[in-house]
Scaffold this motif. Sequence first.
Motif, PDB file in Angstrom:
ATOM      1  N   LEU A 194       0.824  -1.213   0.000  1.00  0.00           N
ATOM      2  CA  LEU A 194       0.000   0.000   0.000  1.00  0.00           C
ATOM      3  C   LEU A 194       0.859   1.264   0.000  1.00  0.00           C
ATOM      4  O   LEU A 194       0.499   2.266  -0.625  1.00  0.00           O
ATOM      5  CB  LEU A 194      -0.973  -0.032   1.177  1.00  0.00           C
ATOM      6  N   MET A 195       2.010   1.233   0.662  1.00  0.00           N
ATOM      7  CA  MET A 195       2.930   2.367   0.601  1.00  0.00           C
ATOM      8  C   MET A 195       3.460   2.553  -0.817  1.00  0.00           C
ATOM      9  O   MET A 195       3.595   3.683  -1.290  1.00  0.00           O
ATOM     10  CB  MET A 195       4.079   2.186   1.581  1.00  0.00           C
ATOM     11  N   ALA A 196       3.749   1.447  -1.483  1.00  0.00           N
ATOM     12  CA  ALA A 196       4.221   1.528  -2.873  1.00  0.00           C
ATOM     13  C   ALA A 196       3.140   2.121  -3.773  1.00  0.00           C
ATOM     14  O   ALA A 196       3.435   2.959  -4.636  1.00  0.00           O
ATOM     15  CB  ALA A 196       4.641   0.145  -3.369  1.00  0.00           C
ATOM     16  N   ILE A 197       1.892   1.715  -3.553  1.00  0.00           N
ATOM     17  CA  ILE A 197       0.783   2.277  -4.338  1.00  0.00           C
ATOM     18  C   ILE A 197       0.664   3.770  -4.076  1.00  0.00           C
ATOM     19  O   ILE A 197       0.497   4.564  -5.004  1.00  0.00           O
ATOM     20  CB  ILE A 197      -0.536   1.543  -4.027  1.00  0.00           C
ATOM     21  N   SER A 198       0.779   4.179  -2.813  1.00  0.00           N
ATOM     22  CA  SER A 198       0.665   5.610  -2.500  1.00  0.00           C
ATOM     23  C   SER A 198       1.811   6.392  -3.134  1.00  0.00           C
ATOM     24  O   SER A 198       1.620   7.517  -3.596  1.00  0.00           O
ATOM     25  CB  SER A 198       0.609   5.845  -0.987  1.00  0.00           C
ATOM     26  N   PHE A 199       2.993   5.806  -3.191  1.00  0.00           N
ATOM     27  CA  PHE A 199       4.125   6.461  -3.850  1.00  0.00           C
ATOM     28  C   PHE A 199       3.829   6.641  -5.338  1.00  0.00           C
ATOM     29  O   PHE A 199       4.098   7.708  -5.911  1.00  0.00           O
ATOM     30  CB  PHE A 199       5.403   5.643  -3.655  1.00  0.00           C
ATOM     31  N   LEU A 200       3.272   5.608  -5.972  1.00  0.00           N
ATOM     32  CA  LEU A 200       2.952   5.693  -7.399  1.00  0.00           C
ATOM     33  C   LEU A 200       1.901   6.774  -7.668  1.00  0.00           C
ATOM     34  O   LEU A 200       2.006   7.514  -8.647  1.00  0.00           O
ATOM     35  CB  LEU A 200       2.464   4.343  -7.916  1.00  0.00           C
TER      36      LEU A 200
ATOM     37  N   PRO B 115       5.208  16.460 -11.283  1.00  0.00           N
ATOM     38  CA  PRO B 115       5.883  16.392 -12.587  1.00  0.00           C
ATOM     39  C   PRO B 115       7.202  15.618 -12.497  1.00  0.00           C
ATOM     40  O   PRO B 115       7.847  15.597 -11.453  1.00  0.00           O
ATOM     41  CB  PRO B 115       6.126  17.856 -12.939  1.00  0.00           C
ATOM     42  N   GLY B 116       7.578  14.995 -13.599  1.00  0.00           N
ATOM     43  CA  GLY B 116       8.836  14.254 -13.635  1.00  0.00           C
ATOM     44  C   GLY B 116       8.720  12.941 -12.875  1.00  0.00           C
ATOM     45  O   GLY B 116       7.633  12.487 -12.529  1.00  0.00           O
ATOM     46  N   LYS B 117       9.858  12.350 -12.643  1.00  0.00           N
ATOM     47  CA  LYS B 117       9.929  11.090 -11.900  1.00  0.00           C
ATOM     48  C   LYS B 117      10.290  11.377 -10.445  1.00  0.00           C
ATOM     49  O   LYS B 117      11.350  11.937 -10.160  1.00  0.00           O
ATOM     50  CB  LYS B 117      10.968  10.155 -12.518  1.00  0.00           C
ATOM     51  N   LEU B 118       9.422  10.993  -9.556  1.00  0.00           N
ATOM     52  CA  LEU B 118       9.632  11.265  -8.133  1.00  0.00           C
ATOM     53  C   LEU B 118      10.910  10.592  -7.620  1.00  0.00           C
ATOM     54  O   LEU B 118      11.636  11.163  -6.812  1.00  0.00           O
ATOM     55  CB  LEU B 118       8.408  10.804  -7.340  1.00  0.00           C
ATOM     56  N   ARG B 119      11.191   9.386  -8.101  1.00  0.00           N
ATOM     57  CA  ARG B 119      12.428   8.699  -7.686  1.00  0.00           C
ATOM     58  C   ARG B 119      13.650   9.537  -8.045  1.00  0.00           C
ATOM     59  O   ARG B 119      14.590   9.636  -7.252  1.00  0.00           O
ATOM     60  CB  ARG B 119      12.538   7.328  -8.337  1.00  0.00           C
ATOM     61  N   GLN B 120      13.645  10.140  -9.220  1.00  0.00           N
ATOM     62  CA  GLN B 120      14.756  10.984  -9.658  1.00  0.00           C
ATOM     63  C   GLN B 120      14.902  12.192  -8.719  1.00  0.00           C
ATOM     64  O   GLN B 120      16.011  12.529  -8.309  1.00  0.00           O
ATOM     65  CB  GLN B 120      14.518  11.459 -11.105  1.00  0.00           C
ATOM     66  N   HIS B 121      13.768  12.818  -8.412  1.00  0.00           N
ATOM     67  CA  HIS B 121      13.807  13.992  -7.527  1.00  0.00           C
ATOM     68  C   HIS B 121      14.355  13.622  -6.146  1.00  0.00           C
ATOM     69  O   HIS B 121      15.097  14.394  -5.543  1.00  0.00           O
ATOM     70  CB  HIS B 121      12.416  14.597  -7.369  1.00  0.00           C
ATOM     71  N   LEU B 122      13.995  12.444  -5.664  1.00  0.00           N
ATOM     72  CA  LEU B 122      14.422  12.030  -4.324  1.00  0.00           C
ATOM     73  C   LEU B 122      15.882  11.597  -4.285  1.00  0.00           C
ATOM     74  O   LEU B 122      16.680  12.165  -3.544  1.00  0.00           O
ATOM     75  CB  LEU B 122      13.558  10.870  -3.821  1.00  0.00           C
TER      76      LEU B 122
ATOM     77  N   ALA C 275      10.656  17.126  -2.054  1.00  0.00           N
ATOM     78  CA  ALA C 275      10.129  15.813  -2.434  1.00  0.00           C
ATOM     79  C   ALA C 275      10.244  14.840  -1.271  1.00  0.00           C
ATOM     80  O   ALA C 275       9.332  14.048  -1.014  1.00  0.00           O
ATOM     81  CB  ALA C 275      10.869  15.277  -3.655  1.00  0.00           C
ATOM     82  N   GLY C 276      11.336  14.907  -0.554  1.00  0.00           N
ATOM     83  CA  GLY C 276      11.536  14.026   0.604  1.00  0.00           C
ATOM     84  C   GLY C 276      10.494  14.253   1.685  1.00  0.00           C
ATOM     85  O   GLY C 276       9.947  13.294   2.248  1.00  0.00           O
ATOM     86  N   ILE C 277      10.216  15.507   1.971  1.00  0.00           N
ATOM     87  CA  ILE C 277       9.203  15.836   2.986  1.00  0.00           C
ATOM     88  C   ILE C 277       7.828  15.350   2.540  1.00  0.00           C
ATOM     89  O   ILE C 277       7.078  14.752   3.315  1.00  0.00           O
ATOM     90  CB  ILE C 277       9.185  17.351   3.264  1.00  0.00           C
ATOM     91  N   LEU C 278       7.505  15.581   1.274  1.00  0.00           N
ATOM     92  CA  LEU C 278       6.210  15.170   0.744  1.00  0.00           C
ATOM     93  C   LEU C 278       6.044  13.653   0.792  1.00  0.00           C
ATOM     94  O   LEU C 278       5.024  13.143   1.267  1.00  0.00           O
ATOM     95  CB  LEU C 278       6.060  15.681  -0.686  1.00  0.00           C
ATOM     96  N   VAL C 279       7.040  12.918   0.328  1.00  0.00           N
ATOM     97  CA  VAL C 279       6.957  11.452   0.326  1.00  0.00           C
ATOM     98  C   VAL C 279       6.939  10.913   1.758  1.00  0.00           C
ATOM     99  O   VAL C 279       6.166   9.998   2.077  1.00  0.00           O
ATOM    100  CB  VAL C 279       8.114  10.842  -0.491  1.00  0.00           C
ATOM    101  N   ALA C 280       7.771  11.474   2.623  1.00  0.00           N
ATOM    102  CA  ALA C 280       7.803  11.008   4.009  1.00  0.00           C
ATOM    103  C   ALA C 280       6.447  11.181   4.691  1.00  0.00           C
ATOM    104  O   ALA C 280       5.974  10.281   5.403  1.00  0.00           O
ATOM    105  CB  ALA C 280       8.888  11.755   4.787  1.00  0.00           C
ATOM    106  N   SER C 281       5.799  12.306   4.468  1.00  0.00           N
ATOM    107  CA  SER C 281       4.485  12.523   5.090  1.00  0.00           C
ATOM    108  C   SER C 281       3.446  11.575   4.511  1.00  0.00           C
ATOM    109  O   SER C 281       2.569  11.086   5.232  1.00  0.00           O
ATOM    110  CB  SER C 281       4.031  13.973   4.918  1.00  0.00           C
ATOM    111  N   ASN C 282       3.563  11.285   3.232  1.00  0.00           N
ATOM    112  CA  ASN C 282       2.646  10.350   2.592  1.00  0.00           C
ATOM    113  C   ASN C 282       2.815   8.950   3.177  1.00  0.00           C
ATOM    114  O   ASN C 282       1.823   8.291   3.523  1.00  0.00           O
ATOM    115  CB  ASN C 282       2.908  10.358   1.081  1.00  0.00           C
ATOM    116  N   LEU C 283       4.050   8.499   3.316  1.00  0.00           N
ATOM    117  CA  LEU C 283       4.307   7.167   3.863  1.00  0.00           C
ATOM    118  C   LEU C 283       3.908   7.088   5.344  1.00  0.00           C
ATOM    119  O   LEU C 283       3.359   6.080   5.784  1.00  0.00           O
ATOM    120  CB  LEU C 283       5.774   6.790   3.670  1.00  0.00           C
TER     121      LEU C 283
END
Length: 141
Positions: free
Chosen positions: A22-28, A35-42, A50-58
């Motif tokens: 489910l965390m992987a789905i939320s990341f997707l 915009p762009g690839k989130l993995r690239q930004h991180l 991007a790190g703050i946004l993804v961390a709060s999502n997870l």
Amino acid sequence: MIRDIFENAYAAGAYSLAGVVLMAISFLVLDLLTPGKLRQHLWADRNRNAGILVASNLAGIAIIVTAAIVASDGRLVEGLTYTAVYTIIGIAVMAVTFALIDVATPGRLGELMLHPEPHPAVWVQSVAHVGVSLIVAAAIL
């Protein structure tokens, strides 16, 4: 006692697997909203926003999964069902919240979230992620 340990270990493994999926789905979903690839930004660009946004999502997903485990009261199938259903609801509401904040603010929110300089909008969106997750978690409990 040994049987309880094996049953609890099985449940812990099942919940952990469900939580990671489910965390992987939320990341997707978050990747689709930005915009762009989130993995690239991180990892390549080391973008803090991007790190703050993804961390709060997870963290938000973890809050929902934890509430589902507590609400299951030892009933594994029911708990896994709660986990899947309520987390998907949480992911959907987080996406809608992202879209609403995007409409209510100037510029494109996804671009602001990934700007190389620190931006206060990332904190607003991050708190919205965690807030939505707490609301969904409370609905479970």
